[in-house]
Scaffold this active site. Structure first.
Site, PDB file in Angstrom:
ATOM      1  N   GLU A 154       0.946  -1.296   0.148  1.00 43.63           N
ATOM      2  CA  GLU A 154      -0.144  -0.155  -0.061  1.00 43.63           C
ATOM      3  C   GLU A 154       0.773   1.180  -0.036  1.00 43.63           C
ATOM      4  OE1 GLU A 154      -0.461  -2.577   2.017  1.00 43.63           O
ATOM      5  OE2 GLU A 154      -2.458  -3.130   0.941  1.00 43.63           O
TER       6      GLU A 154
ATOM      7  N   HIS B  27     -10.782  -5.769   7.881  1.00 43.92           N
ATOM      8  CA  HIS B  27     -11.666  -5.517   6.932  1.00 43.92           C
ATOM      9  C   HIS B  27     -12.997  -4.958   7.144  1.00 43.92           C
ATOM     10  CE1 HIS B  27      -8.868  -8.682   5.660  1.00 43.92           C
ATOM     11  NE2 HIS B  27      -9.041  -8.647   4.162  1.00 43.92           N
TER      12      HIS B  27
END
Lengths: 346, 109
Positions: A76, A145
């Site tokens: 990321e 998540h």
């Protein structure tokens, strides 16, 4: 009634509304942005060949080519670092961080580079980056998540933060965000990806203006429920149930979490004189505190009760099995409303 | 419904192709995740490939004796449009349930 804007078109004209899921609405918006702006590039983990784990970029690589829609390594920090370089070179990157909890490794790039580059360069290096982040909980996924990072990003000067609540909003807010000269954190409520709704591609809001502020999703006169993302749909359900008890609730979709549309908050609560703010994120230093302060500042003399917050808890986001105990449910929101309704000045 | 193609995976040890020995499923079959799909032979060994996911088989590529390169299509599944992706589940839309009732004396001052 959840899409009041769709019912207020000019009489006698046929609205260009089609029913689609939020996935499809986002996909269509990205497709159009790619077609309209040759500087747009889309990338992230699985965004290219697979079309994204939620299929938001489905078919875009095949249509627009591997130079404009492509996969990245599982890194990321690199995805956002590359966005900085592309933006400096004149591109309009739309990177994706696959899940909210994966944004943490990229925070350095977002906070120290993307948010500041325009300021640092005295306006010569704007960062027209739209960072898509599938956000919030509701799909019974494992750790990392289901997190709600809006307060973290809203706290950083130089970033804008927005979250759509339905397919119509998703289409218009993404198209609008992608044309901004500033970096926008675009928080997609992943539990609403599959929900279908009417999308009027011609006009974001009644009157045809840009989707810049908050939006009243249901009118009421006794209390204002303030929410964003997936909690808007839940608040609309609560408003429907409250009506059975004779309580008329206004539901305000905040949409933009930075900057917050303080004027719309004030206008709604001046009318209803009571407010409850609902979010999935933990209570302490959550965005609900900011909303409560903005309402109190504008409406102190007319408020019937302190602004109530119904939120997640001050714990790490729980794994799927415990999710229903964490996310504000209908009864917890109704309890919050009842606390405001029965408040007595001491 | 959508179609999902599964290419011949990298079977390791630098192998670039495999030969189909026997298909264990046929078009139209409903398969479960990890169910053996096909037996293939490489220059190193014969292996059964497990299904990467549940779904209905739409097409299979290559008959017994055919060579398939790594990365080329092996089998195509039909999957529901609204699969959740790699993690999580699609939330079900339930009718709202409540236990809490509201009561208030609303003076309109």
């Amino acid at each position: 009634m959840s899409n009041s804007i769709l019912e207020s078109g000019t009489p006698g004209t046929e609205a260009a509304a089609t029913v689609m899921s939020m996935q499809q609405a986002l996909n269509r918006a990205l497709d159009e942005v790619l077609a309209e702006n040759p500087k747009t590039v889309i990338f992230g983990e699985d965004c290219g060949r697979l079309g994204g784990v939620f299929r938001i970029t489905d078919g875009l690589q095949a249509k627009h080519g591997t130079q404009r829609v492509f996969d990245t390594p599982l890194a990321e920090s690199g995805i956002l670092g590359m966005s900085v370089g592309l933006a400096m070179a004149g591109f309009h990157p739309i990177p994706e961080v696959q899940f909210d909890g994966f944004a943490y490794p990229a925070v350095n790039q977002i906070v120290c580079q993307i948010a500041r580059m325009n300021y640092r360069s005295r306006g010569t290096l704007p960062m027209p980056i739209t960072l898509r982040v599938p956000s919030f909980g509701g799909i019974r996924a494992p750790e990392h998540h289901g997190e709600s990072l809006e307060a973290l990003f809203a706290h950083v000067p130089g970033l804008k933060v927005v979250s759509p609540s339905n397919p119509h909003e998703a289409y218009h807010l993404l198209k609008y965000a992608a044309t901004r000269p500033d970096p926008v954190i675009f928080m997609e409520p992943k539990s609403r990806y599959w929900q279908k709704g009417e999308v009027d591609t011609d006009s974001a809001d009644a009157g045809g203006g840009a989707p810049t502020g908050a939006k009243v999703m249901r009118e009421g006169r006794h209390l204002t429920l303030v929410a964003w993302g997936a909690m808007v749909a839940r608040c609309l359900q609560v408003a429907e149930l409250a009506a059975e008890d004779g309580i008329e609730i206004e539901v305000l979709d905040l949409r933009w979490l930075k900057p917050i549309d303080a004027a719309s908050l004030a206008a709604s609560v001046r009318k209803t004189r009571r407010a409850v703010v609902v979010h999935e994120a933990p209570l302490t230093s959550g965005l609900g505190a900011e909303v409560a302060q903005l309402i109190t500042q504008a409406c102190f003399s007319t408020l019937k009760a302190p602004v109530e917050r119904v939120t997640g808890f001050d714990v790490p986001y729980p794994s799927g099995d415990l999710e229903d105990e964490y996310i504000p449910n209908i009864d917890r929101i109704l309890f919050g409303i009842q606390r405001v309704l029965e408040y007595k000045r001491g | 419904m959508a179609e999902l193609s599964f290419p011949l995976p990298d079977l390791g040890e630098g192998l670039i192709e495999a030969t189909v020995l026997e298909w264990l499923v046929a078009p139209g079959d409903q398969v479960e995740r990890n169910q053996p799909l096909v037996e293939v032979e490489t220059t190193k060994s014969a292996v059964e490939l497990p299904s990467p996911q549940a779904g209905k088989v739409v097409r299979i590529h290559g008959g017994p004796g055919d060579r398939i390169n790594v990365g080329e299509p092996l089998i195509v599944f039909e999957v529901p449009d609204n699969t959740a992706g790699i993690v999580g589940t699609v939330p079900t839309e339930e009718a709202p349930k409540r236990r809490v009732r509201l009561s208030a004396v609303l003076d309109e001052d």
